[in-house]
Design a protein around this motif. Structure first.
Motif, mmCIF file in Angstrom:
data_model
loop_
_atom_site.group_PDB
_atom_site.id
_atom_site.type_symbol
_atom_site.label_atom_id
_atom_site.label_comp_id
_atom_site.label_asym_id
_atom_site.label_seq_id
_atom_site.Cartn_x
_atom_site.Cartn_y
_atom_site.Cartn_z
ATOM 1 N N ALA A 130 0.867 -1.281 -0.061
ATOM 2 C CA ALA A 130 -0.123 0.047 0.016
ATOM 3 C C ALA A 130 0.663 1.191 -0.100
ATOM 4 C CB ALA A 130 -0.958 0.093 1.289
ATOM 5 N N TRP A 131 2.060 1.040 0.652
ATOM 6 C CA TRP A 131 2.722 2.430 0.623
ATOM 7 C C TRP A 131 3.318 2.645 -0.685
ATOM 8 C CZ3 TRP A 131 4.363 5.579 4.712
ATOM 9 C CH2 TRP A 131 5.441 6.484 4.419
ATOM 10 N N VAL A 132 4.008 1.670 -1.436
ATOM 11 C CA VAL A 132 4.613 1.702 -2.549
ATOM 12 C C VAL A 132 3.629 2.199 -3.426
ATOM 13 C CG1 VAL A 132 5.715 0.642 -4.489
ATOM 14 C CG2 VAL A 132 6.573 0.208 -2.086
ATOM 15 N N ASN A 133 2.361 1.717 -3.290
ATOM 16 C CA ASN A 133 1.151 2.008 -4.480
ATOM 17 C C ASN A 133 0.813 3.570 -4.389
ATOM 18 O OD1 ASN A 133 1.017 -0.101 -6.108
ATOM 19 N ND2 ASN A 133 -0.194 -1.034 -4.323
ATOM 20 N N SER A 134 1.122 4.098 -3.342
ATOM 21 C CA SER A 134 0.581 5.620 -2.801
ATOM 22 C C SER A 134 1.593 6.603 -3.648
ATOM 23 C CB SER A 134 0.822 5.808 -1.445
ATOM 24 O OG SER A 134 -0.015 4.967 -0.645
ATOM 25 N N PHE A 135 2.745 6.038 -4.394
ATOM 26 C CA PHE A 135 3.621 6.936 -4.970
ATOM 27 C C PHE A 135 3.185 7.016 -6.437
ATOM 28 C CE2 PHE A 135 5.504 6.775 -1.115
ATOM 29 C CZ PHE A 135 6.118 7.731 -0.861
ATOM 30 N N THR A 136 2.138 6.311 -6.905
ATOM 31 C CA THR A 136 1.527 6.170 -8.202
ATOM 32 C C THR A 136 0.267 6.999 -8.352
ATOM 33 O OG1 THR A 136 0.345 4.171 -7.997
ATOM 34 C CG2 THR A 136 2.613 3.844 -8.231
ATOM 35 N N GLU A 137 -0.139 7.391 -9.471
ATOM 36 C CA GLU A 137 -1.247 7.692 -9.814
ATOM 37 C C GLU A 137 -2.043 7.289 -11.063
ATOM 38 O OE1 GLU A 137 -1.335 12.093 -10.270
ATOM 39 O OE2 GLU A 137 0.281 12.014 -11.316
ATOM 40 N N GLY A 138 -3.308 7.407 -11.249
ATOM 41 C CA GLY A 138 -3.850 6.853 -12.593
ATOM 42 C C GLY A 138 -4.661 5.549 -11.975
ATOM 43 N N GLU A 139 -5.796 5.515 -12.724
ATOM 44 C CA GLU A 139 -6.718 4.281 -12.567
ATOM 45 C C GLU A 139 -6.621 3.136 -13.490
ATOM 46 O OE1 GLU A 139 -8.762 3.840 -10.183
ATOM 47 O OE2 GLU A 139 -8.424 6.048 -9.468
ATOM 48 N N GLU A 140 -6.584 3.032 -14.679
ATOM 49 C CA GLU A 140 -6.382 1.872 -15.502
ATOM 50 C C GLU A 140 -4.936 1.931 -15.811
ATOM 51 O OE1 GLU A 140 -8.468 2.278 -19.236
ATOM 52 O OE2 GLU A 140 -10.692 2.208 -18.008
ATOM 53 N N VAL A 141 -3.974 2.711 -15.982
ATOM 54 C CA VAL A 141 -2.750 2.733 -16.300
ATOM 55 C C VAL A 141 -2.000 3.667 -15.083
ATOM 56 C CG1 VAL A 141 -0.981 3.480 -17.901
ATOM 57 C CG2 VAL A 141 -3.206 2.755 -18.554
ATOM 58 N N LYS A 142 -1.300 3.020 -14.241
ATOM 59 C CA LYS A 142 -0.660 3.690 -13.238
ATOM 60 C C LYS A 142 0.929 4.380 -13.813
ATOM 61 C CE LYS A 142 -2.513 1.438 -9.137
ATOM 62 N NZ LYS A 142 -2.241 0.476 -8.011
ATOM 63 N N VAL A 143 1.096 5.350 -13.293
ATOM 64 C CA VAL A 143 2.431 6.045 -13.558
ATOM 65 C C VAL A 143 2.892 6.497 -12.130
ATOM 66 C CG1 VAL A 143 1.761 6.650 -15.993
ATOM 67 C CG2 VAL A 143 1.245 8.222 -14.138
ATOM 68 N N PRO A 144 4.347 6.788 -12.000
ATOM 69 C CA PRO A 144 4.846 7.406 -10.991
ATOM 70 C C PRO A 144 4.234 8.767 -10.575
ATOM 71 C CG PRO A 144 6.519 6.188 -12.169
ATOM 72 C CD PRO A 144 5.267 6.358 -13.089
#
Length: 357
Positions: A130-144
């Motif tokens: 969950a911590w690492v995912n918090s440094f991404t954005e976007g729904e279908e395609v995540k980007v840093p």
């Protein structure tokens, strides 16, 4: 004891002495019974390598053997969490389709800062993900993402807790320490440090590229950051760097350069070409994109936001003894030309005029 130590640390960091500590890298004994050297907020000791302090040892996974008892357990919990986070960084980097990657200094630096705050807790694998995912954005395609507002909102949602002001401060302090942006005064480089840069370059590095790096390195700590500041001429004479002038948008009042005009000035001084004395948007149009592994001394890297706008530029200065890429850039956070191993660049570029050199 752990709670008392945390409160003592927080109390110290919020005091005037604590703020001086961040600037001056003081050595603090938390308790006469627990002799622990805390070196959070350290900038680079030699201009190239990190100081061997607690934050960097944790970041790099170095053993920390001098601690005992509850403090040993406390630090072990941080180390265990970092191992989990490393694994999830690797996993999520593999999902990015455009070749981008997470800023590991920010992901791990923020984690260390969080763990030395009052919100410290033992992390499970699920929490690390969950911590690492918090440094991404976007729904279908995540980007840093490196935007604090986005990261903090995601962390609070994913961890189901409100981040305290002191926690955010601790996170940003640790991250700043790792990338050399802790507000410490940037000092000039010694001849030995500059010679080390040349020594670490590949044997086939051209003399012109060496001169570009040496000119940039010579400017470390000598040219204040000033938004929109540009040089009148090549070299130092005639540019009045450091003279008091009207403040820029951030209140900085020493005549100097911004990041793009620093690059202009370096090339102007070495090659009698000021690259049009332009901004980062103009500079990148004079370049071709290259792979990181193809970087040569004197090449450039740009930071580009999600709107496609260039926001920063730095000069590649080769690798240090650890094999880390070293960058020299006019750094607004340090308010001067600085040399460090930041990894937040969006892409690597070579000026067209440097092709074949």
């Amino acid at each position: 004891m752990k709670t008392k130590l945390i409160k003592l640390a927080l109390s110290f960091f919020s005091s005037d002495d604590g703020r001086k500590f961040v600037r001056n890298v003081a050595v603090v004994i938390i308790s006469p019974f627990v002799a622990i050297t805390v070196l959070i907020g350290a900038i680079f000791s030699d201009g190239i390598s990190f100081n061997h302090n607690l934050v960097t040892d944790l970041f790099e996974g170095n053993p920390i053997s001098e601690l005992t008892g509850e403090m040993k357990q406390y630090v072990q919990e941080i180390q265990d969490g970092l191992v989990l986070i490393d694994s999830h960084i690797d996993k999520i980097n593999q999902t990015f389709t455009n070749g981008s990657s997470l800023n590991i200094y920010q992901v791990k630096g923020y984690f260390i800062g969080y763990m030395v705050s009052s919100q410290h807790k033992v992390f499970s694998d699920e929490m690390a993900e969950a911590w690492v995912n918090s440094f991404t954005e976007g729904e279908e395609v995540k980007v840093p993402t490196s935007v604090n507002a986005v990261i903090y909102a995601s962390l609070e949602k994913n961890l189901n807790e409100k981040l305290l002001k002191d926690t955010k401060k601790s996170m940003e302090t640790c991250y700043g320490a790792l990338i050399g942006n802790d507000g410490k005064t940037v000092t000039t480089l010694s001849k030995e440090q500059m010679d080390e840069l040349i020594k670490n370059m590949p044997e086939d590095t051209s003399e012109i590229r060496k001169k570009i790096v040496m000119q940039a390195a010579d400017a470390v700590g000598k040219i204040p950051y000033y938004w929109g500041g540009s040089a009148k001429c090549a070299g130092y004479d005639g540019n009045d760097f450091g003279v008091t002038v009207a403040p820029d948008s951030k209140g900085r009042n020493k005549k100097g350069l911004d990041c793009s005009h620093f690059v202009d000035w370096v090339y102007w001084t070495v090659m009698n070409n000021n690259l049009g004395n332009t901004n980062t948007s103009g500079q990148i149009k004079m370049c071709k994109k290259i792979a990181k592994q193809d970087l040569k001394a004197g090449d450039l890297a740009f930071l580009i936001n999600k709107s496609g706008k260039t926001t920063h530029v730095g000069i590649y200065a080769g690798k240090n003894a650890k094999g880390e890429a070293v960058w020299i850039h006019e750094n607004s956070n340090d308010s001067n030309v600085a040399m460090n191993t930041v990894s937040y660049w969006s892409g690597y570029y070579r000026l067209n005029m440097m092709e074949g050199r």
